[in-house]
Design a protein around this motif. Structure first.
Motif, PDB file in Angstrom:
ATOM      1  N   ASP A 120     123.658 -10.338   4.175  1.00  0.00           N
ATOM      2  CA  ASP A 120     123.011  -9.273   3.262  1.00  0.00           C
ATOM      3  C   ASP A 120     121.649  -8.816   3.991  1.00  0.00           C
ATOM      4  O   ASP A 120     120.929  -9.542   4.522  1.00  0.00           O
ATOM      5  CB  ASP A 120     122.780  -9.857   1.756  1.00  0.00           C
ATOM      6  CG  ASP A 120     124.230  -9.771   1.028  1.00  0.00           C
ATOM      7  OD1 ASP A 120     125.107  -9.095   1.779  1.00  0.00           O
ATOM      8  OD2 ASP A 120     124.323 -10.392   0.093  1.00  0.00           O
ATOM      9  N   MET A 124     119.892  -5.470  -0.163  1.00  0.00           N
ATOM     10  CA  MET A 124     121.146  -6.183  -0.797  1.00  0.00           C
ATOM     11  C   MET A 124     120.911  -7.263  -1.523  1.00  0.00           C
ATOM     12  O   MET A 124     121.549  -7.561  -2.901  1.00  0.00           O
ATOM     13  CB  MET A 124     122.134  -5.987   0.343  1.00  0.00           C
ATOM     14  CG  MET A 124     123.440  -6.447  -0.359  1.00  0.00           C
ATOM     15  SD  MET A 124     124.238  -4.930  -0.964  1.00  0.00           S
ATOM     16  CE  MET A 124     125.941  -5.285  -1.389  1.00  0.00           C
ATOM     17  N   THR A 125     120.129  -8.234  -0.871  1.00  0.00           N
ATOM     18  CA  THR A 125     119.926  -9.491  -1.920  1.00  0.00           C
ATOM     19  C   THR A 125     119.156  -9.188  -3.207  1.00  0.00           C
ATOM     20  O   THR A 125     119.568  -9.702  -4.044  1.00  0.00           O
ATOM     21  CB  THR A 125     119.231 -10.402  -1.069  1.00  0.00           C
ATOM     22  OG1 THR A 125     119.627 -10.730   0.247  1.00  0.00           O
ATOM     23  CG2 THR A 125     118.828 -11.804  -1.675  1.00  0.00           C
ATOM     24  N   ARG A 128     121.717  -7.895  -5.710  1.00  0.00           N
ATOM     25  CA  ARG A 128     122.639  -8.965  -6.030  1.00  0.00           C
ATOM     26  C   ARG A 128     121.821  -9.843  -7.298  1.00  0.00           C
ATOM     27  O   ARG A 128     122.201 -10.202  -8.325  1.00  0.00           O
ATOM     28  CB  ARG A 128     122.971  -9.885  -5.156  1.00  0.00           C
ATOM     29  CG  ARG A 128     124.036  -9.252  -4.098  1.00  0.00           C
ATOM     30  CD  ARG A 128     124.620 -10.488  -3.225  1.00  0.00           C
ATOM     31  NE  ARG A 128     125.317  -9.921  -2.036  1.00  0.00           N
ATOM     32  CZ  ARG A 128     126.479  -9.539  -2.365  1.00  0.00           C
ATOM     33  NH1 ARG A 128     127.302  -9.769  -3.512  1.00  0.00           N
ATOM     34  NH2 ARG A 128     127.353  -9.103  -1.212  1.00  0.00           N
ATOM     35  N   LEU A 131     121.565  -7.779 -10.661  1.00  0.00           N
ATOM     36  CA  LEU A 131     122.779  -7.973 -11.320  1.00  0.00           C
ATOM     37  C   LEU A 131     122.733  -9.087 -12.040  1.00  0.00           C
ATOM     38  O   LEU A 131     123.384  -9.433 -13.311  1.00  0.00           O
ATOM     39  CB  LEU A 131     124.105  -7.583 -10.332  1.00  0.00           C
ATOM     40  CG  LEU A 131     124.441  -6.310  -9.816  1.00  0.00           C
ATOM     41  CD1 LEU A 131     125.306  -6.207  -8.700  1.00  0.00           C
ATOM     42  CD2 LEU A 131     124.893  -5.411 -10.958  1.00  0.00           C
ATOM     43  N   SER A 132     122.479 -10.380 -11.127  1.00  0.00           N
ATOM     44  CA  SER A 132     122.752 -11.536 -11.712  1.00  0.00           C
ATOM     45  C   SER A 132     121.771 -11.748 -12.981  1.00  0.00           C
ATOM     46  O   SER A 132     122.062 -12.710 -13.882  1.00  0.00           O
ATOM     47  CB  SER A 132     122.540 -12.718 -10.798  1.00  0.00           C
ATOM     48  OG  SER A 132     121.088 -12.749 -10.360  1.00  0.00           O
ATOM     49  N   ALA A 157     124.942   0.433  -0.356  1.00  0.00           N
ATOM     50  CA  ALA A 157     124.894  -0.166  -1.504  1.00  0.00           C
ATOM     51  C   ALA A 157     124.986   0.204  -2.664  1.00  0.00           C
ATOM     52  O   ALA A 157     125.277  -0.079  -3.724  1.00  0.00           O
ATOM     53  CB  ALA A 157     123.220  -0.688  -1.136  1.00  0.00           C
ATOM     54  N   TRP A 160     128.561   0.237  -3.431  1.00  0.00           N
ATOM     55  CA  TRP A 160     128.807  -1.149  -3.844  1.00  0.00           C
ATOM     56  C   TRP A 160     128.349  -1.265  -5.162  1.00  0.00           C
ATOM     57  O   TRP A 160     129.112  -1.886  -5.970  1.00  0.00           O
ATOM     58  CB  TRP A 160     128.193  -2.035  -2.991  1.00  0.00           C
ATOM     59  CG  TRP A 160     128.527  -3.380  -3.537  1.00  0.00           C
ATOM     60  CD1 TRP A 160     129.507  -4.288  -3.221  1.00  0.00           C
ATOM     61  CD2 TRP A 160     127.329  -4.190  -4.186  1.00  0.00           C
ATOM     62  NE1 TRP A 160     129.011  -5.493  -4.041  1.00  0.00           N
ATOM     63  CE2 TRP A 160     128.083  -5.449  -4.467  1.00  0.00           C
ATOM     64  CE3 TRP A 160     126.289  -4.183  -4.715  1.00  0.00           C
ATOM     65  CZ2 TRP A 160     127.385  -6.495  -4.924  1.00  0.00           C
ATOM     66  CZ3 TRP A 160     125.479  -5.209  -5.382  1.00  0.00           C
ATOM     67  CH2 TRP A 160     126.300  -6.381  -5.319  1.00  0.00           C
ATOM     68  N   GLN A 164     130.608  -2.626  -8.942  1.00  0.00           N
ATOM     69  CA  GLN A 164     130.050  -3.854  -9.830  1.00  0.00           C
ATOM     70  C   GLN A 164     129.940  -3.406 -11.403  1.00  0.00           C
ATOM     71  O   GLN A 164     129.101  -4.254 -12.147  1.00  0.00           O
ATOM     72  CB  GLN A 164     128.851  -4.443  -9.593  1.00  0.00           C
ATOM     73  CG  GLN A 164     128.817  -4.785  -8.007  1.00  0.00           C
ATOM     74  CD  GLN A 164     129.936  -5.748  -7.705  1.00  0.00           C
ATOM     75  OE1 GLN A 164     130.065  -6.968  -8.270  1.00  0.00           O
ATOM     76  NE2 GLN A 164     131.126  -5.501  -6.802  1.00  0.00           N
TER      77      GLN A 164
END
Length: 270
Positions: A120, A124-125, A128, A131-132, A157, A160, A164
């Motif tokens: 990533d 991108m990290t 993520r 989202l978490s 991204a 992507w 999600q």
């Protein structure tokens, strides 16, 4: 890197005793060592948007106004940390391999360090992590106008995020970017801006309304850029795609005057 002999995480880990390495290493032990007896700091979570600042060039952020509202989660990616401060934002998290920024980070900011060799990107990290932490709406700054490969990665991204159950917009001095998948995107009229759509894969049922060059139920392919340089013709432009993912880009007709303080609406997706 030296290790603490009683723990799996690096000795200089800023979250020693609280990081995943500690928890995984000690979770089955009946008498956890001192590093696990510290009070865990709750991870920052967002109840609103995730404002993510990437490390793109400063000119890419010129004139962009971005204010955090209550519940917003601010994430800075590598060199995006000092950029966030210059934008007047207080990051809750700083993430990345920090190959572009080696300065100080405030002690109350959670730091998530990643290896230099990884799949990533730092951006991108950050997505993520957002989202978490519960965020489903993302506003990204500093992700256009620098290296072309990073620009393409950031546009991917956006696509992507659609997979999600989330949505995002990239803001820059002269461009805005969105992605819409199997749905619709509405944008308020933006005077002095072009509006373009690109297929990220085969797209069917593409309908454009409120623009000079409308479409109805069209099929778009990534091998043919037929959606470039459209224009607003109504107060609201509506972009629909029945199946597939579209990248939507608004670009200024002329390079902005950085002395002006002008922003464009972020738009709404459904």
């Amino acid at each position: 890197m030296p290790k603490n002999p009683d723990c799996a995480c690096p000795r200089d880990c800023p979250r020693h005793g609280d990081c995943e390495a500690c928890i995984t290493f000690h979770k089955t032990r009946p008498n956890p060592p001192d590093c696990m007896r510290v009070k865990r700091r709750p991870a920052p979570r967002g109840t609103g948007r995730c404002l993510l600042v990437a490390g793109g060039p400063s000119g890419d952020r010129a004139g962009v106004e971005l204010k955090a509202a209550p519940g917003d989660l601010v994430i800075a990616c590598d060199a995006g940390y000092p950029a966030a401060l210059r934008l007047g934002l207080k990051p809750a998290l700083a993430v990345g391999d920090f190959d572009s920024y080696g300065g100080e980070i405030a002690p109350d900011v959670e730091v998530v360090r990643t290896p230099v060799r990884k799949d990533d990107t730092d951006t991108m990290t950050g997505l993520r992590l957002g989202l978490s932490r519960g965020c489903r709406e993302f506003v990204i700054v500093g992700a256009l106008g620098g290296r072309l490969d990073h620009t393409v990665a950031n546009l991917q991204a956006l696509c992507w995020l659609c997979t999600q159950g989330a949505r995002g917009v990239i803001l820059s001095a002269d461009n805005r970017a969105w992605a819409v998948r199997d749905g619709a995107l509405e944008l308020p009229r933006m005077e002095g801006w072009y509006l373009s759509v690109f297929a990220a894969g085969e797209c069917e049922g593409v309908t454009l309304r409120g623009v000079e060059y409308p479409l109805t139920g069209a099929r778009l392919s990534p091998s043919m850029p037929i959606g470039v340089s459209n224009e607003f013709s109504a107060d609201t432009a509506r972009i629909e795609v029945a199946r597939g993912t579209l990248i939507v880009i608004a670009s200024r007709r002329e390079a902005r005057d950085t002395e002006k303080n002008e922003t464009a609406p972020a738009g709404t997706a459904e």
